[in-house]
Scaffold this motif. Structure first.
Motif, PDB file in Angstrom:
ATOM      1  N   ILE A  78       0.735  -1.252  -0.027  1.00 40.72           N
ATOM      2  CA  ILE A  78      -0.128   0.001   0.064  1.00 40.72           C
ATOM      3  C   ILE A  78       0.790   1.375  -0.056  1.00 40.72           C
ATOM      4  O   ILE A  78       2.153   1.312   0.472  1.00 40.72           O
ATOM      5  N   ASP A  79       0.501   2.386  -0.594  1.00 42.72           N
ATOM      6  CA  ASP A  79       1.303   3.368  -0.773  1.00 42.72           C
ATOM      7  C   ASP A  79       1.152   4.194   0.639  1.00 42.72           C
ATOM      8  O   ASP A  79       0.231   4.268   1.484  1.00 42.72           O
ATOM      9  N   PRO A  80       2.497   4.610   1.119  1.00 40.38           N
ATOM     10  CA  PRO A  80       2.585   5.126   2.561  1.00 40.38           C
ATOM     11  C   PRO A  80       1.735   6.533   2.762  1.00 40.38           C
ATOM     12  O   PRO A  80       1.248   6.451   3.828  1.00 40.38           O
ATOM     13  N   ASP A  81       1.477   7.309   1.854  1.00 37.87           N
ATOM     14  CA  ASP A  81       0.498   8.188   2.262  1.00 37.87           C
ATOM     15  C   ASP A  81      -0.819   7.659   2.367  1.00 37.87           C
ATOM     16  O   ASP A  81      -1.650   8.373   3.073  1.00 37.87           O
ATOM     17  N   PHE A  82      -1.426   6.900   1.452  1.00 40.96           N
ATOM     18  CA  PHE A  82      -2.716   6.283   1.402  1.00 40.96           C
ATOM     19  C   PHE A  82      -2.765   5.567   2.866  1.00 40.96           C
ATOM     20  O   PHE A  82      -3.738   5.740   3.357  1.00 40.96           O
ATOM     21  N   ALA A  83      -1.810   4.935   3.160  1.00 38.60           N
ATOM     22  CA  ALA A  83      -1.624   4.130   4.307  1.00 38.60           C
ATOM     23  C   ALA A  83      -2.132   5.082   5.584  1.00 38.60           C
ATOM     24  O   ALA A  83      -2.857   4.565   6.605  1.00 38.60           O
ATOM     25  N   GLN A  84      -1.306   6.179   5.510  1.00 38.28           N
ATOM     26  CA  GLN A  84      -1.317   7.216   6.574  1.00 38.28           C
ATOM     27  C   GLN A  84      -2.759   7.665   6.719  1.00 38.28           C
ATOM     28  O   GLN A  84      -3.230   7.782   7.828  1.00 38.28           O
TER      29      GLN A  84
END
Length: 420
Positions: A94-100
């Motif tokens: 999962i993309d880190p920004d999306f996960a955040q």
């Protein structure tokens, strides 16, 4: 929700949604109840069409979204929209920004999202209609750093105006359809017509750099600019070279063709046996591997194992081949676009062709063996058009290496023989 794009023919693109959720929804693993079901509205990928599609391929940029829905087990949902698009999935995680973003967003019901087992589950292609909404459910079938491949496992019809939660939940009831073929590496494929080579060729009228041509075609496929075809993800390009020693089979008539010996780096030989009365789209082809041939005594092998055949030796050649491997988005059939150069030093002769060969087929909802030939010819026409735009003249042909070697012996060199 984003406006639905219209293609050049005035047809509405299907709505595209990327479903992410607990990997246990697709594989036989213990479920994680706090893993959210995420529905992201995405734009059509460069490999999408307006019509039915057996396969889709999402690179990270194709997972960008401005609209996300979270659903819980009770059917409650919440929607969030973004001013700037976010990439949802990046390669194998999962993309880190999306996960955040998801980590700060509570699942309906007030619980924090558990993201440990989240994975792309499916692409939903929703074709809205006046009487019903038809949805193609494409489950995730292959995941590589370059992107993820999705294969159609079902087509569902719901009442017109079906909501996204209704569509998503109904799609999940089909998550196990064809699971063993779609979700298990290398069980995704089948092969029709065993021991049969299915191949067209484009004879090249000008000398080209085989590698230059292959790398340019590979880039076209990579960028979604070869209409209707996507890369064989994880197997996009192969490079080969070898020497081949060929014996034409003269008699009996029913066995005419050739037997060839190709040395492997191990020092052992592969034996290739092709049977065909004339150059054609289909030829019987079988192999024997791991032959130890002391002193390169090929005639001895033929005398021992093929005593019933009458053969004559033809000139040996060196072959370089660069394969751009593609998959039909509509049918799931795989083909090689194989840039081939054969050099016969004994006759100072060179043959350059683009071979278009059927490899295998993806197991999916709607798999149809009858479409192999149609799609192979469409690929040949598409590649021929691209070659013409690149300034390379080509001619559709069945002209074989055997015919080329015969012509070398007869002093005719590499005249290309057209189809029909």
């Amino acid at each position: 929700m984003n406006d639905i794009p219209i293609d050049d023919a005035g047809r509405a693109e299907p709505e595209h949604y990327l479903l992410l959720g607990d990997v246990g929804l697709h594989y036989p693993l213990a479920p994680r109840p706090r893993t959210p079901l995420v529905v992201a509205r995405i734009a059509p990928s460069p490999f999408s069409s307006t019509g039915p599609q057996a396969v889709d391929y999402l690179k990270p940029p194709s997972t960008m979204t401005r609209w996300v829905m979270l659903l819980d087990g009770a059917g409650e949902h919440a929607i969030q929209e973004f001013t700037e698009p976010l990439v949802v999935w990046r390669g194998t995680s999962i993309d880190p920004d999306f996960a955040q973003m998801l980590a700060t967003w509570q699942i309906p019901g007030g619980q924090a999202a558990d993201l440990e087992t989240i994975t792309p589950l499916a692409v939903l292609r929703v074709h809205r209609g006046t009487s019903c909404d038809r949805t193609e459910v494409l489950m995730c079938s292959r995941m590589r750093e370059v992107g993820a491949v999705f294969a159609r496992v079902a087509t569902m019809d719901l009442t017109a105006g079906a909501t996204v939660p209704e569509i998503a939940r109904e799609a999940l009831t089909r998550a196990h359809d064809l699971r063993d073929h779609v979700a298990v590496e290398w069980q995704e494929f089948t092969h029709f017509e065993d021991d049969t080579e299915i191949e067209l060729k484009l004879g090249l009228k000008q000398r080209v750099s085989p590698w230059g041509l292959a790398s340019r075609i590979a880039a076209v496929v990579r960028d979604g600019r070869l209409p209707g075809f996507l890369p064989d993800v994880g197997n996009e390009l192969q490079r080969w070279h070898f020497q081949q020693h060929t014996f034409e089979v003269i008699e009996p008539v029913a066995e005419r063709g050739y037997i060839a010996f190709i040395q492997k780096p191990s020092g052992h030989y592969e034996l290739k046996h092709k049977v065909f009365a004339a150059d054609a789209i289909r030829r019987t082809e079988t192999f024997r591997q791991g032959l130890d041939i002391p002193g390169d005594d090929f005639a001895g092998v033929l005398a021992r194992d093929y005593a019933e055949l009458t053969c004559r030796r033809l000139p040996s050649f060196m072959r370089c081949r660069f394969d751009v491997n593609v998959e039909s988005a509509a049918t799931g059939h795989f083909f090689g676009i194989e840039i081939d150069e054969v050099v016969v030093p004994e006759h100072d002769a060179v043959l350059q062709q683009v071979e278009l060969e059927y490899h295998r087929s993806r197991v999916h909802d709607g798999l149809d063996q009858a479409s192999i030939d149609t799609e192979l010819y469409r690929l040949a026409d598409t590649v021929s058009e691209w070659l013409a735009e690149a300034g390379v003249t080509s001619e559709k042909t069945f002209y074989s290496k055997l015919s080329f070697l015969r012509d070398c012996v007869a002093g005719e060199r590499s005249t290309v023989r057209p189809v029909g």
